[in-house]
Design an enzyme around this catalytic site. Structure first.
Site, PDB file in Angstrom:
ATOM      1  N   SER A 119       0.132   7.623  -2.207  1.00  0.00           N
ATOM      2  CA  SER A 119      -0.793   6.284  -2.800  1.00  0.00           C
ATOM      3  C   SER A 119      -1.858   6.858  -3.954  1.00  0.00           C
ATOM      4  CB  SER A 119      -1.119   5.749  -1.773  1.00  0.00           C
ATOM      5  OG  SER A 119      -2.278   4.552  -2.548  1.00  0.00           O
ATOM      6  N   LYS A 163      -1.167   7.497  -8.426  1.00  0.00           N
ATOM      7  CA  LYS A 163      -2.052   6.943  -9.382  1.00  0.00           C
ATOM      8  C   LYS A 163      -2.698   8.064 -10.194  1.00  0.00           C
ATOM      9  CE  LYS A 163      -4.485   4.418  -6.543  1.00  0.00           C
ATOM     10  NZ  LYS A 163      -3.562   4.164  -5.378  1.00  0.00           N
ATOM     11  N   ASP A 203       3.114   1.417  -6.173  1.00  0.00           N
ATOM     12  CA  ASP A 203       1.985   1.889  -5.178  1.00  0.00           C
ATOM     13  C   ASP A 203       1.263   0.353  -4.945  1.00  0.00           C
ATOM     14  OD1 ASP A 203       0.151   3.484  -3.570  1.00  0.00           O
ATOM     15  OD2 ASP A 203      -1.022   2.832  -5.261  1.00  0.00           O
ATOM     16  N   HIS A 212     -11.148  12.617  -7.788  1.00  0.00           N
ATOM     17  CA  HIS A 212     -11.035  11.405  -7.061  1.00  0.00           C
ATOM     18  C   HIS A 212     -11.536  11.853  -5.671  1.00  0.00           C
ATOM     19  CE1 HIS A 212      -8.920   7.962  -5.152  1.00  0.00           C
ATOM     20  NE2 HIS A 212      -8.706   8.733  -4.253  1.00  0.00           N
ATOM     21  N   ARG A 254       1.053  -2.561   3.102  1.00  0.00           N
ATOM     22  CA  ARG A 254       0.539  -1.543   4.257  1.00  0.00           C
ATOM     23  C   ARG A 254      -0.733  -1.930   4.754  1.00  0.00           C
ATOM     24  NH1 ARG A 254      -0.636   3.450   1.290  1.00  0.00           N
ATOM     25  NH2 ARG A 254      -1.637   4.063   3.234  1.00  0.00           N
TER      26      ARG A 254
END
Length: 421
Positions: A183, A187, A161, A82, A168
């Site tokens: 967050s 995921k 989320d 990621h 947010r």
């Protein structure tokens, strides 16, 4: 439980219990906690922070709000990467087939771009026929057959989320390391991968502008992954200048294919190999990714992966109808090229979007004719702007007015700054 009591506890700096967090996230997802109450709680978190236990409980609560994929029955070990987002960051396009070519299974759930940062799905959707919206069964089929898949996260993964992020975004509470970490990790944990490598960007084009904040985010996410039984590590990598020499969608796909063919910009190759080594080590695979890249095995997986998702790897990529050069102001060495400014210019040319529902232009973007540390000549092209709409050129050029410097005092950050985990 009472939402006002939870808000007041965090407002006053007290640590929330796991039960309080679990109830709040679940109740918010079901609509029992109002938007204004969750807004107040998020703002309290921004100001007061969270302990490791609170962040872990928050992540777990969002993870439990939806389904969790399970690839434990696959013959190959699973691993994923990621990135926290940057400019010219086409690493996933090369890295996913490369790591699969070395023997891992890579279930890469990716997103679309927003603002100045590009999205992996937008880039791949520039390939004629390619589709990223796969059902879990189709995702599993491609993963089992090819060893690699890049697709969008389905609505069933961490739905809390999705709702919380939208809140947010409009309440000024995005900039909280605990909330960012939870967050991302909710995921990624929902993907069901056994190991995870995080690429935490640092610099003007990144969400984290300084190494200290980036390291704090990396340490928080590594701790969350570790606590959930996922082998997790992170690299802090530079995003003060764009990665590679292409920023956009189709132009980044073309550059990724160039790397898969054994060429391409040295920084893209270097970072891809660094992340690949981390992913393979975390997956327990002893393989040389450089050899897989050099020998063409990664290119073979790329072609199979694109075809398995409906794309034509041989089809011409979309090209912008119009181009304009930005010229070097002086002769010398390029010492600074601001990543964020280049990303904003690409966005204004049509490569990005201001809202999630906005379309993007696959051919729009920016080509870099020099990187920091390289020579430039006055009056020669430094950047080329690409778009289908000439009216976009002026605003894109405005974003680049102070984006570069020749023979200035600047110096580039090392590509890999640190390692966590």
């Amino acid at each position: 439980m009472d939402a006002v009591e939870v808000i007041a506890a965090k407002r006053d700096g007290r640590e929330l219990t796991g039960a309080q967090i679990a109830w709040t996230v679940d109740a918010y997802t079901r609509g029992e906690v109002a938007e204004e109450q969750m807004s107040a709680l998020c703002m309290a978190v921004v100001w007061r922070g969270m302990t490791r236990a609170e962040v872990g409980a928050w992540t777990e609560a969002m993870l439990r709000s939806g389904e969790r994929l399970d690839f434990s029955d696959l013959a190959r070990p699973t691993t994923d990467k990621h990135s926290t987002g940057g400019v010219g960051d086409k690493i996933t396009l090369v890295l996913t087939p490369l790591v699969a070519a070395c023997g891992a299974a890579v279930p890469q759930l990716s997103g679309r771009g927003l603002g100045h940062t590009g999205g992996t799905l937008d880039k791949l959707e520039a390939i004629p026929g390619w589709r990223g919206d796969l059902a879990p069964a189709d995702m599993r089929r491609v993963l089992a057959d090819v060893g690699a898949v890049v697709c969008a996260a389905g609505p069933g993964l961490a739905p809390a989320d999705r709702r919380l992020y939208a809140l947010r975004d409009v309440t000024g509470t995005v900039e909280s390391i605990p909330l960012i970490a939870a967050s991302i990790m909710s995921k990624k944990l929902a993907e069901g991968t056994a190991s995870l490598v995080l690429d935490v960007k640092v610099g003007s084009g990144a969400f984290m502008k300084d190494p200290a904040s980036a390291r704090e985010l990396a340490e928080t996410m590594v701790a969350i992954g570790t606590d959930h039984g996922v082998r997790t590590r992170a690299l802090l990598t530079a995003m003060d200048a764009p990665l590679g020499r292409a920023v956009g969608n189709a132009v980044e796909v073309a550059e990724a294919v160039e790397v898969l063919a054994g060429g391409g910009p040295s920084d893209v190759v270097e970072l891809t190999l660094a992340l690949a080594r981390e992913m393979l080590e975390a997956a327990g695979i002893a393989a040389d990714p450089a050899a897989a890249l050099r020998g063409g095995a990664a290119m073979d997986v790329w072609r199979r992966m694109v075809a398995a998702q409906g794309g034509d790897p041989d089809a011409p990529l979309p090209a912008a109808a119009e181009r304009r050069d930005i010229l070097a102001p002086a002769t010398g060495t390029l010492t600074r090229l601001d990543a964020r400014a280049v990303g904003v210019a690409a966005w204004r040319l049509g490569a990005g979007r201001a809202r999630k529902e906005d379309p993007v232009s696959p051919g729009a973007g920016v080509l870099l004719h020099a990187k920091p540390g390289e020579p430039v000549r006055a009056g020669r092209p430094l950047l080329t702007l690409l778009t289908d709409e000439p009216a976009r050129f002026d605003r894109a050029a405005e974003a680049l007015a102070d984006a570069f410097e020749v023979d200035g005092p600047g110096g580039r950050l090392p590509l890999v700054l640190d390692r966590v985990g």
